[in-house]
Design a protein around this motif. Structure first.
Motif, PDB file in Angstrom:
ATOM      1  N   TYR A 143      16.082  43.829 -32.865  1.00 20.08           N
ATOM      2  CA  TYR A 143      16.903  42.774 -32.263  1.00 20.08           C
ATOM      3  C   TYR A 143      18.163  42.469 -33.079  1.00 20.08           C
ATOM      4  CZ  TYR A 143      13.043  41.758 -29.068  1.00 20.08           C
ATOM      5  OH  TYR A 143      12.075  41.853 -28.095  1.00 20.08           O
ATOM      6  N   LEU A 160      19.101  34.772 -26.554  1.00 24.09           N
ATOM      7  CA  LEU A 160      19.090  35.569 -25.333  1.00 24.09           C
ATOM      8  C   LEU A 160      20.326  35.287 -24.480  1.00 24.09           C
ATOM      9  CD1 LEU A 160      17.077  37.628 -24.134  1.00 24.09           C
ATOM     10  CD2 LEU A 160      16.057  35.744 -22.842  1.00 24.09           C
ATOM     11  N   ARG A 167      21.944  40.359 -25.496  1.00 20.25           N
ATOM     12  CA  ARG A 167      22.107  40.332 -24.043  1.00 20.25           C
ATOM     13  C   ARG A 167      22.418  41.723 -23.500  1.00 20.25           C
ATOM     14  NH1 ARG A 167      24.779  35.340 -20.916  1.00 20.25           N
ATOM     15  NH2 ARG A 167      24.791  36.169 -18.799  1.00 20.25           N
ATOM     16  N   ASP A 170      19.315  44.422 -23.498  1.00 17.50           N
ATOM     17  CA  ASP A 170      18.204  44.276 -22.554  1.00 17.50           C
ATOM     18  C   ASP A 170      18.625  44.780 -21.176  1.00 17.50           C
ATOM     19  OD1 ASP A 170      16.094  43.422 -20.925  1.00 17.50           O
ATOM     20  OD2 ASP A 170      15.723  41.674 -22.180  1.00 17.50           O
ATOM     21  N   TRP A 173      17.919  42.205 -18.429  1.00 18.92           N
ATOM     22  CA  TRP A 173      18.227  40.900 -19.019  1.00 18.92           C
ATOM     23  C   TRP A 173      17.963  39.746 -18.057  1.00 18.92           C
ATOM     24  CZ3 TRP A 173      21.458  36.896 -17.688  1.00 18.92           C
ATOM     25  CH2 TRP A 173      21.572  35.870 -18.638  1.00 18.92           C
ATOM     26  N   GLU A 174      18.359  39.856 -16.809  1.00 25.17           N
ATOM     27  CA  GLU A 174      18.179  38.730 -15.884  1.00 25.17           C
ATOM     28  C   GLU A 174      16.709  38.369 -15.724  1.00 25.17           C
ATOM     29  OE1 GLU A 174      18.967  37.522 -11.211  1.00 25.17           O
ATOM     30  OE2 GLU A 174      20.295  38.969 -12.188  1.00 25.17           O
ATOM     31  N   THR A 176      14.279  39.025 -17.878  1.00 25.99           N
ATOM     32  CA  THR A 176      13.823  38.479 -19.156  1.00 25.99           C
ATOM     33  C   THR A 176      14.271  37.036 -19.321  1.00 25.99           C
ATOM     34  OG1 THR A 176      13.888  40.666 -20.203  1.00 25.99           O
ATOM     35  CG2 THR A 176      13.931  38.761 -21.660  1.00 25.99           C
ATOM     36  N   ALA A 177      15.540  36.775 -19.022  1.00 28.37           N
ATOM     37  CA  ALA A 177      16.099  35.443 -19.209  1.00 28.37           C
ATOM     38  C   ALA A 177      15.458  34.430 -18.259  1.00 28.37           C
ATOM     39  CB  ALA A 177      17.611  35.480 -19.008  1.00 28.37           C
ATOM     40  N   LYS A 228       9.288  45.684 -21.537  1.00 33.30           N
ATOM     41  CA  LYS A 228      10.685  45.473 -21.915  1.00 33.30           C
ATOM     42  C   LYS A 228      11.392  46.826 -21.953  1.00 33.30           C
ATOM     43  CE  LYS A 228      10.079  41.053 -22.845  1.00 33.30           C
ATOM     44  NZ  LYS A 228      10.637  40.000 -21.974  1.00 33.30           N
ATOM     45  N   TYR A 230      14.912  48.447 -23.162  1.00 32.97           N
ATOM     46  CA  TYR A 230      16.108  48.200 -23.959  1.00 32.97           C
ATOM     47  C   TYR A 230      16.959  49.462 -24.050  1.00 32.97           C
ATOM     48  CZ  TYR A 230      13.598  44.036 -25.577  1.00 32.97           C
ATOM     49  OH  TYR A 230      12.916  42.850 -25.649  1.00 32.97           O
TER      50      TYR A 230
END
Length: 287
Positions: A143, A160, A167, A170, A173-174, A176-177, A228, A230
């Motif tokens: 990270y 995040l 941001r 990921d 990302w959407e 996860t967020a 996840k 990445y």
């Protein structure tokens, strides 16, 4: 209508003053023999700055205590948070009781040992409000250098939304967020008076339109596992299983561990990433 006295309040006051040592309450020593265990009524009244007659009527259940008097008695009788809540409950003034003091979050030693033993697997410990309490070197490699983030800003949700590198890395990302916002929303329902949580929500609401929208949806989520995906700037694409375990002591602390299928490209990439960052750290130390 005349306020109704609280009959059980007197029993609690008598029991509590019997538990206290006069010297513990900074009362002057006397030569006369004490006929009661603990504090006398007049001593409690003096410490609370109320009349002996009024305090006597409180113990006898003949008068209802006001909120300022309850606060004074809580100080005089050295009540802790639980005892204060009980005092206000007995007095029928639960809406007036003071907010409980929030102890600072302290990492559980067992979780620290687990992190230290997970040498090649990214792992971190999240506390209340998704604060990042601890991490291992593999998580920092994946990270960011969490140690370089000020302790007061070290929050998973904040990073995040506000850290461009996290941001961008990921690929989902959407998703996860939104899950992270939903997890925070669930926590807010359990502790709506948390001032730190209110500050975090206010800060992110001002800074990010997506956060404002998703927070307003009132979606909640307590998912403990997921995948996840990445795209790391050093090792490329990673597909990792993310599992979360909650501590059983009620602290709200959660251990988050990211693993890859052995022999997979993601597994090899994690090992390469860990090697590169360890080598970079050694180079920096030896300069």
């Amino acid at each position: 209508m005349k306020p109704t006295p609280a009959p059980h309040l007197g029993a609690f006051l008598r029991a509590r003053r019997a538990q206290l040592d006069p010297q513990e309450c900074d009362l002057p020593a006397t030569d006369s023999a004490r006929r009661v265990t603990g504090l006398r009524r007049e001593e409690v009244a003096a410490l609370a700055a109320i009349s002996v007659d009024y305090y006597t009527r409180l113990e006898q259940g003949r008068v209802r205590a006001s909120t300022p008097v309850l606060a004074a008695l809580a100080r005089a009788l050295r009540l802790d948070d639980d005892q204060q809540s009980y005092l206000y409950e007995l007095a029928g003034r639960t809406d007036d009781r003071p907010r409980r003091r929030r102890a600072p979050q302290r990492l559980r030693p067992a979780l620290r040992r687990l992190l230290d033993q997970l040498t090649h697997t990214p792992a971190l410990v999240l506390g209340k409000r998704l604060d990042i309490l601890a991490w291992n070197e593999a998580a920092a490699s994946l990270y960011t250098d969490f140690a370089a983030v000020p302790a007061g800003r070290r929050n998973y949700l904040r990073l995040l939304f506000t850290d461009p590198a996290m941001r961008a890395m990921d690929r989902g990302w959407e998703h996860t967020a939104r899950d992270a916002v939903a997890a925070l929303r669930l926590e807010a329902a359990a502790d709506p008076g948390d001032p730190e949580l209110a500050r975090l929500v206010g800060e992110l609401s001002v800074q990010d339109a997506d956060f404002r929208t998703w927070w307003a949806e009132h979606r909640v989520n307590s998912a403990t596992y997921g995948i996840k995906r990445y795209r790391h700037p050093l090792v490329g694409d990673l597909t990792l299983d993310c599992d979360t375990w909650a501590a059983s002591d009620g602290s709200g602390q959660r251990l988050v561990v990211l693993t890859a299928e052995p022999g997979s490209p993601s597994h090899d990439a994690l090992r390469i990433l860990r090697f590169w960052t360890a080598e970079a750290a050694d180079t920096e130390v030896n300069r």
